[in-house]
Enzyme design. Sequence first.
Site, PDB file in Angstrom:
ATOM      1  N   HIS C 229     -35.003  48.030  91.762  1.00 14.05           N
ATOM      2  CA  HIS C 229     -36.157  47.569  92.516  1.00 14.05           C
ATOM      3  C   HIS C 229     -36.707  48.638  93.452  1.00 14.05           C
ATOM      4  CE1 HIS C 229     -39.334  45.009  93.506  1.00 14.05           C
ATOM      5  NE2 HIS C 229     -39.140  45.284  94.762  1.00 14.05           N
ATOM      6  N   TYR C 233     -40.686  51.255  94.564  1.00 15.06           N
ATOM      7  CA  TYR C 233     -41.320  51.728  95.804  1.00 15.06           C
ATOM      8  C   TYR C 233     -41.325  53.242  95.863  1.00 15.06           C
ATOM      9  CZ  TYR C 233     -41.328  46.896  96.922  1.00 15.06           C
ATOM     10  OH  TYR C 233     -41.568  45.559  96.854  1.00 15.06           O
ATOM     11  N   HIS C 380     -47.705  42.464  84.808  1.00 19.72           N
ATOM     12  CA  HIS C 380     -47.547  42.750  86.235  1.00 19.72           C
ATOM     13  C   HIS C 380     -47.316  44.240  86.487  1.00 19.72           C
ATOM     14  CE1 HIS C 380     -46.042  42.624  90.340  1.00 19.72           C
ATOM     15  NE2 HIS C 380     -44.937  43.190  89.933  1.00 19.72           N
ATOM     16  N   PHE C 381     -46.345  44.825  85.781  1.00 18.53           N
ATOM     17  CA  PHE C 381     -46.049  46.218  86.166  1.00 18.53           C
ATOM     18  C   PHE C 381     -47.018  47.226  85.558  1.00 18.53           C
ATOM     19  CE2 PHE C 381     -42.565  45.705  82.899  1.00 18.53           C
ATOM     20  CZ  PHE C 381     -43.019  46.637  81.997  1.00 18.53           C
ATOM     21  N   HIS C 382     -47.855  46.779  84.625  1.00 21.10           N
ATOM     22  CA  HIS C 382     -48.924  47.697  84.231  1.00 21.10           C
ATOM     23  C   HIS C 382     -50.029  47.726  85.288  1.00 21.10           C
ATOM     24  CE1 HIS C 382     -46.986  48.103  80.301  1.00 21.10           C
ATOM     25  NE2 HIS C 382     -47.670  49.228  80.226  1.00 21.10           N
ATOM     26  N   ARG C 443     -41.347  39.799  76.360  1.00 13.63           N
ATOM     27  CA  ARG C 443     -41.590  41.231  76.497  1.00 13.63           C
ATOM     28  C   ARG C 443     -40.645  41.940  75.530  1.00 13.63           C
ATOM     29  NH1 ARG C 443     -38.753  42.874  82.226  1.00 13.63           N
ATOM     30  NH2 ARG C 443     -39.333  44.975  81.598  1.00 13.63           N
ATOM     31  N   ARG C 444     -40.732  43.272  75.477  1.00 14.44           N
ATOM     32  CA  ARG C 444     -39.737  44.088  74.793  1.00 14.44           C
ATOM     33  C   ARG C 444     -39.421  43.641  73.377  1.00 14.44           C
ATOM     34  NH1 ARG C 444     -35.073  45.493  79.214  1.00 14.44           N
ATOM     35  NH2 ARG C 444     -36.298  47.146  80.127  1.00 14.44           N
TER      36      ARG C 444
END
Lengths: 262, 72, 589
Positions: C229, C233, C380-382, C443-444
Amino acid sequence: MNVHTYEKVWLIGAMVLIVGFIVTITYGSVGLGIAMVDDSEETIEPSELDEDERFADPRVEQVGENEYEAYVVAQTFIFQPDPIEVPSGSEVTFYVTSPDVIHSFSIVGTNVNTMVIPGEVATMTVEFDEAGEYGVVCNEYCGSGHHTMEGELHVVPDEEFDMTELSVEADDEVETGDEATIEVEVENRMLEALETAVTLEIGDETLEEDVTIDGGETETTTFTIDSADLGEGDHDWTVTVDDYEDSGTLTVTDELEEDDDE
Amino acid sequence: MRISKAGLLVVLALLAPLLVELRTVLSWVNVELTVLETAVVGAALVVVILVWAFLPENGDGKTAEGDASSEN
Amino acid sequence: MSNAYIDDFPAEAKLVRTAFYSSFLALALGGVFGIIQTLHRTGYYRFIDSADYYTVLTAHGVFLVISFTIFFLVGVFTWAITTSLDRGVEDLRFTWGWYGLMAIGITLSGVAILAGFTDATDISASVLFTFYAPLQAHPMFYLGLVLFVVGTWLAGADWFRSWWAWKQENPDARIPLPTFMVLTTMLMWYIATLGVAAAILLFLLPWSLGLVDSVNPLLTRTLFWFFGHPVVYFWLMPAYMMWYIMLPKVSGGKLFSDPLARVVFVLFLILSVPTGIHHQYLDPGIAEGFKFIAMTNTMFLLLPSLLTAFTVVASMEHGARQRGGEGYFGWLTALPWRDPVFTGMALAGLMFAAAGFSGMINAGMNINYLVHNTFWVVGHFHLTVGTAVALTFMAVTYWFLPQITGRALWSRSVALGQVVLWFVGMTFMSNAMHRGGLLGVPRRTAEPQYDGFEFEAAVGSMGELQAQIALGGILLTLSLVLFFANVFGTALNGRSDELPANEYAGTLSGPEDAPLVLDNLKLWTAIAVVLVIFAYTFPLLSIVDRGGLFGPDINPLPVSLETVHLLAFVLESHATGALESIAWLGVSR
């Protein structure tokens, strides 16, 4: 440190938002009873699932009037049992584990979703109100065949649901004049008694016997057939109990001819 | 022009998320657009924006935004 | 003679340039694998075997989120330290040393991954970016990651060394804001990487070398997320730094508040690590209480991002008003939309706001059941690393390239088109990914098409979602092509004497308004460590107690944790609450 008034307002708003989120999530857990997958189950030796009383034979079991437990094994690249069958209006607790790598057990289009980690047993209790068919997928990468890993969950209308298992042992061949036996074992894995009939069709004959099987019990019905009535040759038979069926062929041979051959 | 060329480009780009989300939002009020209908709505909006952008400024008070951006 | 970075720090500019080019190489590779994946998954064009899809996916993930982001970060941070302290690196050989270590490391890992495409060797590492055991990669993959991370540790040491040397000469001065951001980010990184270092060095590397027979999959997974996680950041902090010190400048104004920028980075330092378990909400073997702790910490992590949203928008508005903008919203038109550096960062920030909302859903412990490991998460993470970070990096590249190469940017128009195209492409792709996830699409996976059932779309159809993803992927690829055209075009330009000066934004409310305690890095590090201990000691002990250090039934620790669970929970809640109120009071005072 001087903080602009607007910024103070924003800051307070942000804190209210954050606390609000935490409160609603806590309410979801405590008020609505949405429990998280946790550590309530003992660990398990992944290489010895074959000897485990729950996972050696992956299955659904009835544990209360409308309560069921499903023991599911997720492994490269299948789910067992497949399909999983449960009745509508029931509460089902899934116990899922893996003998190899990390998988997931996710019922498509629902919030039933858990990781499956070797050595750990994931549990989730789910209420199925209505009948329907769902796909089950593994949504954690588990190897080169990951995309083929799927299963099905059938929520069967309550009144059509049973856990009856039929097994038949029948003679393959008898000599003319001897009696042939067909032994029908019916297991009722539900808790309440099952009243039904065992039907045997052979040749032009239909034999039927009513049985009452207590919950968790197995009843054996034996049909005895005089081979002389059937006559020489092959005779197809079918045993039916509710929706379950088993069939085979009985061959009646000529006693004298056989003796001559020897 | 009432808006800088770059400003116009960004406004048109911002149409993309609006159009994409529009279908979902409309489905809440039981209006289901097909892809083609969405594209038509999109094209109409693009035309409206282009017409607005290329209309000559005539100083009727609505052009404050255009003025500010003209320095780009 | 201009006053660009390359004029003031020619040797350092060479290092920053090399780091950026390494980063761009990874971006190019990651982009190629990205479009292969998009077309394969959606079924539009499949020329690889579905089994190889996972090798492509591993390469896409590792090259983009490890090499692209972190090489760019070391470039930006080196620039930030040298510029804000106005001194060159202490020892150039050391600086090139850590760069070399990182390059060797990622090359080893990369070769291990790419070797998965050929049968000529038995080397492969198709374990994805998360490398969850018992999936096992070739030892070279783990070794490469270790060297890469050690390289970043030494880079951090290099920057701390510059700061200490500067402090000797400026004993009473406040830490310049960019340096402050670098130092707090690196402190967070040192704590965070302990998890992945432990996972690899103690368990995965010995296991892949055959020195130990088994691992505890839940333990290595938890150690991964200890790092997994905060690493997000680590990608995000250089983008935040750019939003704080670059965006106000290109908007034509000043940073709204230096003290609040410091508060934000301090909050990230103390709260980034003790949240990793929120990736494990659905893991069996971790008590609900521990998940609850991770959830509250995660929610409080929203605070620095929400503060950033305010500061960034306020700084932009300030810039716009300096440029003559008026009215409640009219100032928006006064922003320099013609400037790709500005437009790229502004669009990235806008998408990050959307990402924040989907992130709040992910963080919601119980609603997470619906979206966990679905395509939603990929959407989300794209938006986060794929846009907030990547688009910001590409946008500031247009500012940095002249600074570090001494050549004028090849084409500002192409650059503007590139950032806008990225925004549009990502809108299509990410929207469809989010919606697919809500239908339960995982996903994946190489082929989200199953035999036994179909996904039912609430609006439109699965086919439309697939088309939207493919369209988005193609636009993103085109955008990358434009980006590289500019990088090459600029490199081929002649040396320019009329470059903008190497400057970053001034502040409206400067460091003199920031309480001195904010610069007390020891204090914040201590608090961060204490929070990590609270959040992780008991889950880790419990996992080892349950499953053994090296897997089930090996070396069980004789610890009873029944009461300890509760104790940990109570302590943690109090500590978090107290810290939040301290931070909050500190801010509002």
